[in-house]
Motif scaffolding. Structure first.
Motif, PDB file in Angstrom:
ATOM      1  N   SER A  24       0.839  -1.204   0.000  1.00 17.64           N
ATOM      2  CA  SER A  24       0.000   0.000   0.000  1.00 17.64           C
ATOM      3  C   SER A  24       0.871   1.250   0.000  1.00 17.64           C
ATOM      4  CB  SER A  24      -0.932   0.011   1.215  1.00 17.64           C
ATOM      5  OG  SER A  24      -0.201   0.249   2.409  1.00 17.64           O
ATOM      6  N   TRP A  25       0.337   2.328  -0.527  1.00 16.85           N
ATOM      7  CA  TRP A  25       1.061   3.595  -0.551  1.00 16.85           C
ATOM      8  C   TRP A  25       1.329   4.129   0.857  1.00 16.85           C
ATOM      9  CZ3 TRP A  25       3.738   5.195  -4.434  1.00 16.85           C
ATOM     10  CH2 TRP A  25       3.359   4.881  -5.749  1.00 16.85           C
ATOM     11  N   VAL A  75      -5.699   7.465  -2.488  1.00 16.40           N
ATOM     12  CA  VAL A  75      -5.737   6.259  -1.661  1.00 16.40           C
ATOM     13  C   VAL A  75      -7.004   6.189  -0.819  1.00 16.40           C
ATOM     14  CG1 VAL A  75      -4.563   4.986   0.171  1.00 16.40           C
ATOM     15  CG2 VAL A  75      -3.224   6.144  -1.602  1.00 16.40           C
ATOM     16  N   SER A 112      -8.989   4.338   5.634  1.00 15.75           N
ATOM     17  CA  SER A 112      -8.986   2.886   5.859  1.00 15.75           C
ATOM     18  C   SER A 112     -10.388   2.303   5.897  1.00 15.75           C
ATOM     19  CB  SER A 112      -8.257   2.561   7.166  1.00 15.75           C
ATOM     20  OG  SER A 112      -8.857   3.242   8.247  1.00 15.75           O
ATOM     21  N   ASN A 141     -10.879  -0.648   4.075  1.00 12.31           N
ATOM     22  CA  ASN A 141      -9.988  -0.437   2.938  1.00 12.31           C
ATOM     23  C   ASN A 141      -8.564  -0.633   3.450  1.00 12.31           C
ATOM     24  OD1 ASN A 141      -8.622   0.405   0.627  1.00 12.31           O
ATOM     25  ND2 ASN A 141      -8.880   2.592   1.101  1.00 12.31           N
ATOM     26  N   LYS A 171      -5.721  -0.835   2.314  1.00 18.33           N
ATOM     27  CA  LYS A 171      -4.634  -0.069   1.724  1.00 18.33           C
ATOM     28  C   LYS A 171      -4.791   1.434   1.951  1.00 18.33           C
ATOM     29  CE  LYS A 171      -3.732  -3.467  -1.929  1.00 18.33           C
ATOM     30  NZ  LYS A 171      -3.576  -3.693  -3.395  1.00 18.33           N
ATOM     31  N   TRP A 228      -5.299   5.102   4.365  1.00 18.58           N
ATOM     32  CA  TRP A 228      -4.598   5.768   5.468  1.00 18.58           C
ATOM     33  C   TRP A 228      -5.257   5.398   6.792  1.00 18.58           C
ATOM     34  CZ3 TRP A 228      -0.258   7.995   3.796  1.00 18.58           C
ATOM     35  CH2 TRP A 228      -0.182   8.406   2.467  1.00 18.58           C
TER      36      TRP A 228
END
Length: 491
Positions: A200-201, A245, A248, A255, A257, A259
């Motif tokens: 993930s980023w 992104v 979460s 999610n 990936k 924040w």
């Protein structure tokens, strides 16, 4: 072990303070400078500003015994207000670089265990009672006496354990270490990232930010930790702008990936008017008639033990990080520090934001060079500004701030070398203290296990006189603390 190098120019002269402000806060006397204090105050704020967002999510997501919820905007405003005022009070009275805010763990206890048994006002009233009790213990000298009764090497172990605790908090908050979803079907409860991979980023931002910070630390760059946080935040903003992104959780669905908490976006609105409607919304007597005497009593006892020993461990760790402890492992103005912490506990209840306590994230500021209460004035002022600039305070994501926690964890870990590991009577309690803090996610659990085992081992060796009399009482209290579940079920 602080990483801040000497400032350029004339070094501080402890014998000749520059002015009355310097003399009052002992800036030169502690070998610090205004620039270090400001940097330290900024670093501390950025590593703990998440509480303004997280505390409302925890308290605002629960309902009390009447099915009512607290207003999330009001919790956020009151959280920032109390954190700012109490942090500044610690700076002026305690003159110690240790910030305060609503305590994690305690707020969950209030939200999910205490409030459902009564009203929100009743639950916050119990927090006020707990804070008043601790203040009385400080004023009578008992809390300070208990602190001094803990052996010096045990205090060192507390600091090391908190360092590891900080590290795991940073790794988990950044999503670098995660609970395995099917942990019940495996012997491994946690793992690296998502399915053992960095995919993930946000995780990549954390890794890059951590490496940048570590390079700056090794090169002794002034402001390394603060620069690392800011650089990571800038990178996160760029990543979010390009990759979109997101958080979460999206529409209630996870999610993985995303924040962890704050999405690093430049806000459309910067200034907002705070809602302070929760101030004074507490009741100290009604809970006892509604829930009976046992339930409130056990809740107050749990809050008391948690706040009592968490702060003792935190101030030792911070003092140890800044080389501010005396030969007994005691920081300067210990009584004043503990008194302000007690007042903060009651103030948190009076403002309906749960007990306020000292934050180990303050070690990030100490690592930047903070040694006095001036750093608290900076951190506290930023919290007060956060009431009005709440949208701006949401820009820094966990993945950026967590880099500081991991680096500070390493710095605090270095003190482990001073423990005599050949003496099992102190080494085993130290080991339990160090390991149980991160593994149980609790400072109090680690301290309790260490003290109980220390007393038991001394008795087993026939060295009862080596144990301070107060430690016997503390050990008994911790036994009751660990057994409070069975006790509650029996009574």
């Amino acid at each position: 072990m602080a990483i801040a190098p000497p400032d350029n120019g004339t070094p501080p002269d402890p014998a000749h303070p520059r002015n009355g402000f310097d003399r009052f806060f002992e800036i030169s006397a502690r070998g610090s400078t205004m620039s270090r204090e400001v940097r330290g105050g900024l670093a501390t704020f950025f590593t703990m500003a998440y509480i303004v967002v997280l505390n409302p999510l925890i308290l605002g997501g629960a309902v009390d015994g009447d099915g009512k919820k607290l207003s999330i905007p009001a919790i956020a405003a009151a959280t920032a207000l109390v954190a700012g005022l109490m942090t500044m009070l610690m700076g002026v009275v305690g003159r110690f670089p240790m910030a305060l805010a609503a305590g994690l763990g305690v707020n969950a206890l209030v939200a999910y265990e205490i409030a459902p048994e009564m009203t929100w006002a009743d639950a916050m009233g119990l927090v006020v009672i707990e804070g008043v009790i601790i203040a009385v213990l400080v004023l009578t000298g008992l809390r300070t006496a208990v602190f001094r009764s803990v052996p010096t090497q045990m205090k060192t172990a507390i600091g090391v354990g908190i360092g590891l605790f900080l590290t795991i908090i940073g790794l988990v908050d950044a999503g670098f270490v995660r609970r395995i979803p099917d942990a019940a079907n495996t012997t491994v409860p946690v793992g690296l990232g998502i399915n053992g991979k960095i995919v993930s980023w946000p995780m990549l931002v954390f890794v890059v930010g951590l490496l940048v910070t570590l390079v700056l630390v090794v090169r002794r760059v002034r402001g390394a930790i603060l620069i690392g946080i800011l650089a990571s935040t800038v990178l996160a903003i760029v990543v979010e702008a390009v990759a979109n992104v997101g958080p979460s959780f999206v529409d209630g669905k996870p999610n993985p990936k995303g924040w962890s908490l704050n999405v690093p976006e430049l806000p459309g609105q910067i200034v907002d008017v705070p809602d302070l409607s929760l101030l004074g919304n507490f009741n100290v007597l009604n809970s006892w008639s509604r829930a009976g005497w046992l339930v409130p009593l056990m809740f107050v006892f749990t809050l008391l033990i948690t706040d009592f020993f968490d702060t003792m461990g935190t101030m030792v760790a911070i003092g140890q990080e800044g080389s501010m402890l005396d030969e007994q492992g005691t920081p300067p103005r210990a009584k004043e520090i503990l008194l302000v912490d007690s007042i903060a506990a009651a103030a948190g209840g009076a403002a309906s934001v749960s007990s306020n306590t000292s934050y180990i994230e303050s070690a990030a500021g100490v690592a930047e060079g903070a040694r006095t209460g001036v750093a608290n004035l900076v951190t506290g002022a930023l919290f007060l500004l956060a009431m009005f600039l709440a949208p701006l305070s949401l820009v820094v994501p966990f993945e950026a701030a967590s880099t500081a926690l991991v680096v500070v964890g390493f710095l605090m870990m270095t003190a482990v070398r001073t423990i005599d590991w050949t003496d099992y009577e102190i080494a085993i309690p130290a080991f339990l203290t160090i390991t149980l803090m991160p593994f149980t996610y609790s400072i109090s659990n680690g301290i309790g296990a260490g003290i109980i085992s220390y007393v038991v081992l001394k008795l087993a060796k026939g060295k009862a006189r080596d144990v301070h009399p107060l430690l016997y009482g503390v050990a008994v209290l911790f036994v009751l603390y660990f057994l409070r579940g069975p006790i509650e079920s029996v009574l």
